[in-house]
Design an enzyme around this catalytic site. Structure first.
Site, PDB file in Angstrom:
ATOM      1  CG  HIS A 102    -133.505 -88.562 -53.861  1.00  0.00           C
ATOM      2  ND1 HIS A 102    -132.206 -88.899 -54.171  1.00  0.00           N
ATOM      3  CD2 HIS A 102    -133.442 -87.895 -52.676  1.00  0.00           C
ATOM      4  CE1 HIS A 102    -131.397 -88.466 -53.223  1.00  0.00           C
ATOM      5  NE2 HIS A 102    -132.114 -87.856 -52.310  1.00  0.00           N
ATOM      6  CG  HIS A 131    -127.509 -82.348 -51.929  1.00  0.00           C
ATOM      7  ND1 HIS A 131    -126.183 -82.700 -51.695  1.00  0.00           N
ATOM      8  CD2 HIS A 131    -128.250 -83.125 -51.102  1.00  0.00           C
ATOM      9  CE1 HIS A 131    -126.138 -83.639 -50.766  1.00  0.00           C
ATOM     10  NE2 HIS A 131    -127.373 -83.927 -50.392  1.00  0.00           N
TER      11      HIS A 131
END
Length: 246
Positions: A10, A52
């Site tokens: 991830h 992100h």
């Protein structure tokens, strides 16, 4: 339905390195992961960068928004020291730099299109075009390509128009009641969902309908085994130290 790897690191390195940095990719590789998930949005100059949050401050030192700055300015910002002093000097990498590293190391990519608010169409199109250009030889040779994914329907539609040859996954938290209709309309090959919102019955329904099924973010081996037994095709994890790559 799912020709891709089962286990993905991830944001590059899970919780063992500053997310969405080249250091994270190196960390994931050190643990044997040759498949990663990461996020891409646009800088102010339209260059795709890997980060992100649309706002600075959590993982990138500074204030304001990512799309207030050029890719070069973001690259000079501190994106590693928050995690640990050994990562000081890591900047926000460009999408190009991340793809170049992954291609050199033979790391497969799930590329999440992560548009800043109001920039969905431009981001979806730009990321898809860039991916198509980076993988022109692989497309011509019929080789395995990265998978694009997004929560943004507008970004997914724009990516399909820009590069229809690239496969896409639809990201949701919980799979909605009209998921099959939406998946057909979007032309996606897979559904990506929060594993905590998934049931065995839903997993079976998605698989019986002919779609790939991917989950985020699975951090125990027990849950990983359970999901795989349900028919889940793949998942990403923060705990690359606990869950071995498959």
């Amino acid at each position: 339905m799912w020709p891709y790897p089962r286990t993905l690191a991830h944001r590059g390195g899970g919780t063992l390195a500053p997310e969405n940095t080249l250091a994270a990719l190196r960390c994931g590789l050190a643990y044997g992961y040759r498949a990663v998930e990461f996020d891409v949005m646009l800088a102010s100059d339209g260059v795709p960068v890997v980060v992100h949050d649309p706002e600075l401050g959590r993982t990138v030192a500074g204030s304001g928004h990512v799309n207030d700055y050029t890719a070069a300015q973001l690259g000079a910002m501190e994106a590693g020291a928050w995690f640990g002093p050994q990562f000081a000097g890591e900047g926000v990498p460009t999408f190009h730099a991340v793809v170049a590293y992954c291609k050199a190391q033979r790391i497969w990519m799930n590329i999440e299109i992560k548009p800043a608010p109001g920039v969905d169409v431009a981001t979806g199109a730009a990321v898809a075009r860039a991916t198509r250009d980076y993988f022109g030889k692989e497309i011509a040779a019929g080789e395995l390509l990265p998978l694009l994914s997004s929560f943004s329907i507008a970004a997914l539609e724009a990516s399909r128009q820009a590069a229809p040859e690239l496969a896409r996954g639809w990201l949701v938290e919980a799979i909605p009641a009209d998921w099959e209709r939406m998946a057909k309309e979007l032309g996606v090959v897979a559904i990506h969902c929060d594993h905590q919102q998934l049931t065995r019955a839903l997993a079976l329904a998605v698989k019986e309908a002919g779609y790939g099924l991917f989950c985020y973010t699975v951090n125990t081996s027990e849950r990983a085994s359970e999901l795989l037994a349900w028919g889940v095709d793949g998942f990403c994890t923060d705990r690359i130290d606990l869950i071995k790559p498959v």
